[in-house]
Design an enzyme around this catalytic site. Structure first.
Site, short mmCIF file in Angstrom:
data_model
loop_
_atom_site.label_atom_id
_atom_site.label_comp_id
_atom_site.label_asym_id
_atom_site.label_seq_id
_atom_site.Cartn_x
_atom_site.Cartn_y
_atom_site.Cartn_z
N LYS A 73 0.75 -1.26 0.05
CA LYS A 73 0.09 0.15 -0.03
C LYS A 73 0.88 1.39 0.13
O LYS A 73 0.76 2.22 -0.71
CB LYS A 73 -0.91 -0.08 1.10
CG LYS A 73 -2.00 1.11 1.21
CD LYS A 73 -2.29 1.43 2.48
CE LYS A 73 -1.75 2.39 3.20
NZ LYS A 73 -2.16 2.83 4.28
N ASP A 75 -5.87 0.22 -0.18
CA ASP A 75 -6.07 0.29 1.43
C ASP A 75 -7.36 -0.17 1.60
O ASP A 75 -8.19 -0.84 0.94
CB ASP A 75 -5.76 1.76 1.72
CG ASP A 75 -6.80 2.76 1.30
OD1 ASP A 75 -7.88 2.18 0.64
OD2 ASP A 75 -6.81 3.71 1.89
#
Ligand code: SF4
Length: 213
Positions: A118, A137
């Protein structure tokens, strides 16, 4: 995706994009702000990043700070002790391996302490203008599944599925659009479907309870 982008313009930018815009896409600030932002409210991340950067602006000066001082500066971000150690260790590696710059490949970013897919993807997109990355995310993972774009259990699985499901021209913007939407409208609990710009397109997969429903 176009409708989501247009609707999201009414809201503030997520914290990492905001910090990037204010500091001319400074890759180091983007990296550190993203590391601090995990499981933390945007306003808290913003304050922590400002205090830390007021004390040390570059990897060399930040690497020289005691972990206890970084902890104090970034408190109350979640997991501040672990994040402080990761920030200090990542800075050391940036200095030792990359001459104090932030690398621009996934492989090199993922080798930094505390940097997962991420964070690495967001740095690639926001700081290095990558058009080949999708940053997933919890918001992106949740909303992509509610919309039926993917049927996945974990964010990393979602990232790979989105590369297959979504038109390439939207890849770098998916995170910006869905994070904004996930914070304001398609919230984890009680999504505000009655306010949603794409409710006519959404099968609401797995949505049990809606705010205002
Ligand atoms: S209609 Fe509801 S579940 Fe679907 S994207 Fe909008 S807020 Fe989320």
């Amino acid at each position: 995706m176009v409708r989501l982008g247009a609707a999201g313009e009414a809201y503030d930018l997520p914290v990492v994009e905001k910090i990037s815009e204010e500091h001319r896409e400074d890759a180091f600030r983007v990296l550190v702000a993203t590391m601090l932002s995990a499981r933390t409210q945007d306003a808290t991340t913003d304050g922590a990043a400002r205090r830390l950067f007021a004390r040390a602006r570059r990897p060399a000066s930040m690497a020289a700070l005691p972990v206890s001082e970084i902890e104090r500066l970034i408190y109350p971000v979640s997991f501040y002790r672990t994040k402080a150690r990761h920030v200090r260790d990542a800075c050391r590696l940036l200095v030792a391996r990359h001459g104090g710059t932030v690398p621009a490949t996934m492989e090199q970013l993922l080798a930094l302490p505390g940097v997962g897919r991420k964070t690495a993807n967001l740095v690639m997109i926001v700081a290095h203008r990558s058009a080949d990355s999708i940053c997933v995310d919890t918001h992106v993972h949740r909303i992509a599944n509610r919309l039926g774009w993917v049927k996945t259990r974990h964010p990393e699985e979602t990232e790979q599925a989105l590369y297959r499901a979504i038109d390439r021209r939207f890849w770098p913007r998916i995170n910006l659009y869905l994070v904004t939407w996930g914070q304001r409208v398609c919230r984890p609990i009680g999504p505000r479907c009655h306010l949603c710009a794409i409710r006519d397109l959404c099968p609401r997969v797995g949505v049990a309870r809606r705010a205002g429903a």
